[in-house]
Scaffold this motif. Sequence first.
Motif, PDB file in Angstrom:
ATOM      1  N   ILE A  47       0.878  -0.939   0.119  1.00 51.43           N
ATOM      2  CA  ILE A  47      -0.029   0.208  -0.044  1.00 51.43           C
ATOM      3  C   ILE A  47       0.955   1.385  -0.066  1.00 51.43           C
ATOM      4  O   ILE A  47       0.702   2.258  -0.915  1.00 51.43           O
ATOM      5  N   ILE A  48       1.880   1.300   0.799  1.00 45.49           N
ATOM      6  CA  ILE A  48       2.909   2.641   1.019  1.00 45.49           C
ATOM      7  C   ILE A  48       3.575   2.654  -0.395  1.00 45.49           C
ATOM      8  O   ILE A  48       3.419   3.713  -0.653  1.00 45.49           O
ATOM      9  N   ALA A  49       4.146   1.517  -1.033  1.00 43.72           N
ATOM     10  CA  ALA A  49       4.718   2.040  -2.464  1.00 43.72           C
ATOM     11  C   ALA A  49       3.742   2.241  -3.389  1.00 43.72           C
ATOM     12  O   ALA A  49       4.193   3.039  -4.191  1.00 43.72           O
ATOM     13  N   SER A  50       2.745   1.809  -3.459  1.00 40.52           N
ATOM     14  CA  SER A  50       1.736   2.236  -4.448  1.00 40.52           C
ATOM     15  C   SER A  50       1.369   3.692  -4.204  1.00 40.52           C
ATOM     16  O   SER A  50       1.220   4.488  -5.293  1.00 40.52           O
ATOM     17  N   SER A  51       1.356   4.072  -2.991  1.00 44.56           N
ATOM     18  CA  SER A  51       0.929   5.461  -2.926  1.00 44.56           C
ATOM     19  C   SER A  51       2.089   6.494  -3.139  1.00 44.56           C
ATOM     20  O   SER A  51       1.864   7.485  -3.843  1.00 44.56           O
ATOM     21  N   VAL A  52       3.137   5.985  -2.822  1.00 39.15           N
ATOM     22  CA  VAL A  52       4.468   6.693  -3.301  1.00 39.15           C
ATOM     23  C   VAL A  52       4.473   6.933  -4.906  1.00 39.15           C
ATOM     24  O   VAL A  52       4.689   8.086  -5.196  1.00 39.15           O
ATOM     25  N   LEU A  54       2.022   6.559  -7.016  1.00 38.28           N
ATOM     26  CA  LEU A  54       1.064   7.498  -7.336  1.00 38.28           C
ATOM     27  C   LEU A  54       1.277   8.863  -7.080  1.00 38.28           C
ATOM     28  O   LEU A  54       1.148   9.759  -8.027  1.00 38.28           O
ATOM     29  N   MET A  55       1.800   9.027  -6.158  1.00 39.29           N
ATOM     30  CA  MET A  55       2.220  10.808  -5.772  1.00 39.29           C
ATOM     31  C   MET A  55       3.298  11.302  -6.687  1.00 39.29           C
ATOM     32  O   MET A  55       3.228  12.383  -7.282  1.00 39.29           O
ATOM     33  N   ASP A  56       4.180  10.281  -6.908  1.00 40.18           N
ATOM     34  CA  ASP A  56       5.469  10.917  -8.056  1.00 40.18           C
ATOM     35  C   ASP A  56       4.714  10.913  -9.337  1.00 40.18           C
ATOM     36  O   ASP A  56       5.126  11.862 -10.032  1.00 40.18           O
ATOM     37  N   SER A  57       3.753   9.938  -9.825  1.00 42.43           N
ATOM     38  CA  SER A  57       3.352  10.136 -11.213  1.00 42.43           C
ATOM     39  C   SER A  57       2.367  11.517 -11.185  1.00 42.43           C
ATOM     40  O   SER A  57       2.676  12.392 -12.222  1.00 42.43           O
TER      41      SER A  57
END
Length: 431
Positions: A47-52, A54-57
């Motif tokens: 979950i944390i990696a996916s959030s990071v 997504l925010m970078d994109s």
Amino acid sequence: MGAALARAFPEKRLFLRSNTETRYVRLSPATQVMTVSGIAVVVGWTIIASSVLLMDSIGSGHERDQAQREQQLYQDRLNAMSDQRDAALAEAAAAHERFNAALRQVSTMQSQLLDSETRLTELERGMDVTYGKLRDAVLARDAARQEVAQLNDSLNGDGSEMAELARLGDMEKTVDLLAGALTAASGQRDSMMIEAQEAEDFAEEMIFEAKLKQARNDKIFNQLEDALTISVSPLDKMFRSAGLNTENLLDQVRRGYSGQGGPLTPMSFSTKGSEPDADGLRANGILEKLDRMNLYRIAAQKAPFALPVKSSFRFTSGFGPRWGRMHNGTDFAASHGTPIHSTADGVVTHAGRQSGYGILVKIKHEFGIETRYAHLSRLHVKVGQRVSRGERIGDMGNTGRSTGTHLHYEVRVGGRPVNPMTYIKAAQDVF
């Protein structure tokens, strides 16, 4: 603690039956706790990696859109300034031509005025002489009339006296003729003085109009000079920030565009081969700045100031030492097959596999600059092909010595690797 753990996770046995025997696996409370904790850690990390990601994109997409808007705004501003410059120069040239025509007309009228004054002087001299002769003739006429009166009284005149009377009559006619000529000359003198005054008034009017046009030209020149100063300074700063010698760079561009239709050349407002006046010098100064700005724009297309990836991406590694070795470029991570674009105009010198780089594209640019695009999955160019800035040259991949899908991007000047972000950050102040 053990009793609470046993109540929450009671011991379980899993029976495994085969054709010949039956076995079971014992799951203790501690084993169940460790299994559940491991699963929770994996889910949380995902979950944390996916959030990071997504925010970078989202962040990189916003920055790219902002850069594109600023670049379009700057291009529109340059086009508007170019149109304004052309209109102002055309208006200045037309005003200068009108001013020259007015000066020629004033010069012609001044010549006519001088001729009129010369003729007036000659008439005044002739009138003085005529007045003198007229005065003498009047005196002679009065004396002759007295003699005629005496002769009439005597009634004894002879032929010689009658001849004298005829001579006196001719003299009187001559005096009348001279008086008429004097009157005509006086009227001509008055007419010429009126024409001279009108010419002088017209000359003053033309001089005043020329001063008004000069003031307007000064205002136009000031606006153009201020606009060009604001436009050229960021371009000059961009190249200096990238570590390029601007004078040498502009000389190279100027040599490459030395034919007709290339950079602007100074203009001359004089047809006699004399030095230009103050307006001509200011106009040439504006043309020099416009020439410098055009050369900078040409050079900007030939130097790698653009990003090689236009889609959403994130930086994964920068220029400098990494894991005990020198990392000579910048890494951009995105999905497999993301389009890779040339960052400047140039010629492809390598398109194929190379040890460590995987599928690699090398592009040779002006000013001794080379760019490299490594770990590609597919090529869209071939050796010897000329490419333009923004042209698609390949797709992002994971070939060569790579731990994941990304682009390894290098910039080399004179064969020596430099930080690509120097060029990219320098362009952010302009585009």
